[in-house]
Each structure stands twice: as C-alpha cells, then as structure tokens.
Enzyme design. Structure first.
Site, PDB file in Angstrom:
ATOM      1  N   LYS A  60      -6.418   2.111  -1.140  1.00  0.00           N
ATOM      2  CA  LYS A  60      -5.227   3.096  -1.160  1.00  0.00           C
ATOM      3  C   LYS A  60      -6.147   4.528  -1.471  1.00  0.00           C
ATOM      4  O   LYS A  60      -5.880   5.484  -0.918  1.00  0.00           O
ATOM      5  CB  LYS A  60      -4.135   2.926  -2.071  1.00  0.00           C
ATOM      6  CG  LYS A  60      -3.213   1.859  -1.395  1.00  0.00           C
ATOM      7  CD  LYS A  60      -2.227   1.246  -2.425  1.00  0.00           C
ATOM      8  CE  LYS A  60      -1.399   0.101  -1.602  1.00  0.00           C
ATOM      9  NZ  LYS A  60      -0.774  -0.604  -2.460  1.00  0.00           N
ATOM     10  N   GLN A  66       1.572  -0.777  -8.287  1.00  0.00           N
ATOM     11  CA  GLN A  66       1.204  -1.886  -7.465  1.00  0.00           C
ATOM     12  C   GLN A  66       1.707  -3.101  -7.882  1.00  0.00           C
ATOM     13  O   GLN A  66       1.688  -3.569  -9.063  1.00  0.00           O
ATOM     14  CB  GLN A  66      -0.489  -1.952  -7.515  1.00  0.00           C
ATOM     15  CG  GLN A  66      -1.150  -2.923  -6.936  1.00  0.00           C
ATOM     16  CD  GLN A  66      -1.146  -2.705  -5.238  1.00  0.00           C
ATOM     17  OE1 GLN A  66      -1.197  -1.466  -4.869  1.00  0.00           O
ATOM     18  NE2 GLN A  66      -0.838  -3.602  -4.515  1.00  0.00           N
ATOM     19  N   ASP A 100       6.764   4.044  -2.130  1.00  0.00           N
ATOM     20  CA  ASP A 100       6.981   2.687  -1.432  1.00  0.00           C
ATOM     21  C   ASP A 100       8.292   2.204  -0.901  1.00  0.00           C
ATOM     22  O   ASP A 100       8.456   1.109  -0.265  1.00  0.00           O
ATOM     23  CB  ASP A 100       6.453   1.613  -2.642  1.00  0.00           C
ATOM     24  CG  ASP A 100       5.189   1.011  -2.552  1.00  0.00           C
ATOM     25  OD1 ASP A 100       4.424   1.147  -1.161  1.00  0.00           O
ATOM     26  OD2 ASP A 100       4.302   0.391  -3.252  1.00  0.00           O
TER      27      ASP A 100
END
Ligand code: NAP
Length: 285
Positions: A53, A97, A120
C-alpha cells in the site's frame, strides 16, 4: 478458451489515471492526498500488504504515514491514535490493517475512523451507504471486481450472479454491488446445500472462500465469467486462487488469474478511495 482478465494491466491504468488527478490536485490546490495506515502486531502477511500500500501511494503521488504498533497495545491507546489521526486536517484517509491481534476489538476501533476518512469502507455508516447503493467509498476488493467487469464490458444487468463467501469485506458487499447493477444474486456459504447446483446457474461466478482448488470444472456453466478472489497457497507453496484454473478456464468466457487478477485491483481501489477522501476533505474544510 476464456479471455484472461488482466488485473495487473487494469490496475496500472487506474493508477495512471489517479496519478494525473493527484498531480492536478497538487498543482491547483497545493495539496496531495494523504493516507495514514495503522499496523498492529507482526503478522507477516499484513506487513507485506502494508508495504504494498505504501509503494502504491508513492507510485500515485499520495503521501503516506505508517504507524506500527506492538501487538500488546491497549484498545485505549489504539483508539487514541486513531482519534488523533481523525482530527488531523492533513490526513485524508485512515486505514486500520486487519486482522488485529487477539484481545483488540476491531469493530470498536473501526468506529473511531470518521466515515469520510474510512477508505476501506468498513464503518457502519459506509456499510449502510453500500446497502442503499448511494456509495461514498466502496470496499476495495469488491470495488476492484466491479472495475474489472466494467473495463471488460461485461454486462451485469439481468445476469445470474453467484457469490461464494459472505464475509463483511468481500462476499456481502460484492453481492450488494452486483445487485445494484441489476444482477440476480445468490450468496453461498459454508451452510449452503448442494453448492454446485447454485454455482452451475451462474453467468457470473465470484469465489471468495480461501480454499485452493475449491471451484472445480463441474461447478461452472459453459461460458460463465469466473472471478477468483481467493488467495491461497497450493501444495507446492505457490500462490493460487480458489478456482482450479486449468480445468475451469476452457469452460469460462472470461476468467481472472491468481496472482494478477483481483489482487492488484484491491490496492488500486484503495488509492482511488484515498483520492476521493481528499476531494471530500477539500469540500469540508
Ligand atoms: P472469510 O472471512 O474467511 O470468508 C470465507 C467465506 O467462505 C465464508 O463466508 C465461508 O462461509 C465461506 N466458505 C468456507 N467454506 C465454504 C464451503 N465449503 N462452501 C461454501 N462456502 C464456504 O474470507 P474473506 O476475508 O472473505 O476472504 C476470502 C478469500 O479471499 C481469502 O482467500 C482471502 O485471502 C481472499 N482475499 C483476497 C483479496 C484480494 O485482494 N484478492 C482481498 C480480501 C480477501 P461461512 O460464512 O458460512 O463460514
């Protein structure tokens, strides 16, 4: 023989388009999108995902800040860090994460990310928007699948779509997005009886199970579009998807490989969400 859906190529195109947008933003508004990524613990797979990322951000011209926390961090400290990032005007997107180490509550932590910085799309607010079809952010993996279908001109309206898997991050949002595009959607999971009877009806079959060789040729209709979200290791330790590619490919009309299919799209869609978050913050401040 099926047409191979080249996720690496499409992801590179998406990133190139975003690079232009980011450069325009940097020139006109003197601001680059900025993403904060929080990694808790030392899970090797998560470390690789975070590194990827970060590299994608560099490639597109997005600023990134990585926060690495020990696996014994308290829920309170984790939430404090998220809340501090939430208040910062120079941070557009925040990503926590997953998975978190045992003992930490992901649902509580994710709720600390303001919906407009939730790149997300895991915050309940954003999940609600996905349900209604008036999206702000789309979860990256199913959004990547939709982008692949769009770029290969695969029409969804009126098609039988079967999704195997009902996770919050892939299966459920995938099903909702196909539904909003006019598909007739069936969601299958571990309690589904006679799975192959469902999958054999699919014009578009999406597998998000996490088991190598799970989708066999007898489960696939001739001419189906087969999208393999799974990331697994086969007996030789090589990365593979859920689909028995060699056996299914001759029956399919389109198929995604693993690696090089859905995987690269997930990160590209994260970049897209971060650029969108920066646009939202421009309007807000
Ligand atoms: P998950 O949370 O473990 O969900 C797996 C789903 O598969 C569950 O809904 C489960 O059903 C279902 N399932 C398991 N065994 C089954 C069976 N025998 N028959 C039918 N359904 C079955 O996994 P996930 O997070 O959705 O991820 C799925 C796969 O996609 C994994 O391989 C993951 O690594 C991969 N992935 C790839 C990307 C990418 O960028 N390409 C991104 C995210 C995930 P129940 O709900 O009944 O247990």
């Amino acid at each position: 023989m099926a047409i191979l859906i080249d996720g690496k190529d499409v992801a590179a195109k998406v990133r190139a388009e975003l690079r232009e947008e980011v450069e325009t933003m940097a020139k006109e508004r003197k601001k680059r999108p900025a993403l904060a990524v929080i990694l808790v613990g030392e899970d090797p797979a998560s470390q690789i995902y975070v590194r990827n990322k970060q590299r994608a951000c560099e490639d597109v011209g997005i600023l990134s800040e990585i926060y690495t926390l020990g696996e014994n961090v308290s829920q309170e400290s984790l939430e404090y860090i998220i809340n501090s990032l939430a208040e910062r005007r120079d941070i557009d997107g925040i990503l926590l994460q997953m998975p978190l180490p045992k003992g930490l509550d992901p649902v509580k932590a994710l709720k600390c990310i303001p919906p407009e910085k939730d790149v997300d799309a895991f915050h309940p607010d954003n999940v609600g928007h996905i349900m209604r079809g008036d999206y702000r952010f789309l979860p990256c993996t199913p959004a990547g699948v939709m982008e692949l279908l769009r770029r290969y001109d695969i029409d969804i309206s009126g098609k039988e779509c079967v999704v195997i898997g009902r996770s919050d991050i892939v299966g459920k949002p995938m099903a909702m997005m196909l539904l909003h595009s006019g598909g007739t959607v069936t969601i299958c999971h571990s309690k589904t009886r006679n799975l192959a009877e469902h999958t054999r009806r699919a014009d578009i079959l999406v597998s998000a199970v996490g088991k190598a060789g799970f989708v066999t040729a007898d489960m696939v209709k001739d001419g189906a579009v087969v999208i393999d979200v799974g990331i697994n290791r086969n007996a030789d330790g090589k990365i593979c998807g859920d689909v028995d590619f060699a056996a299914v490919e001759p029956k399919a009309s389109y198929i995604t490989p693993v690696p090089g299919g859905v995987g690269p799209m997930t990160v590209a869609m994260l970049m897209k969400n971060t650029v969108k978050a920066a646009e939202i913050s421009q309007k807000t401040y």
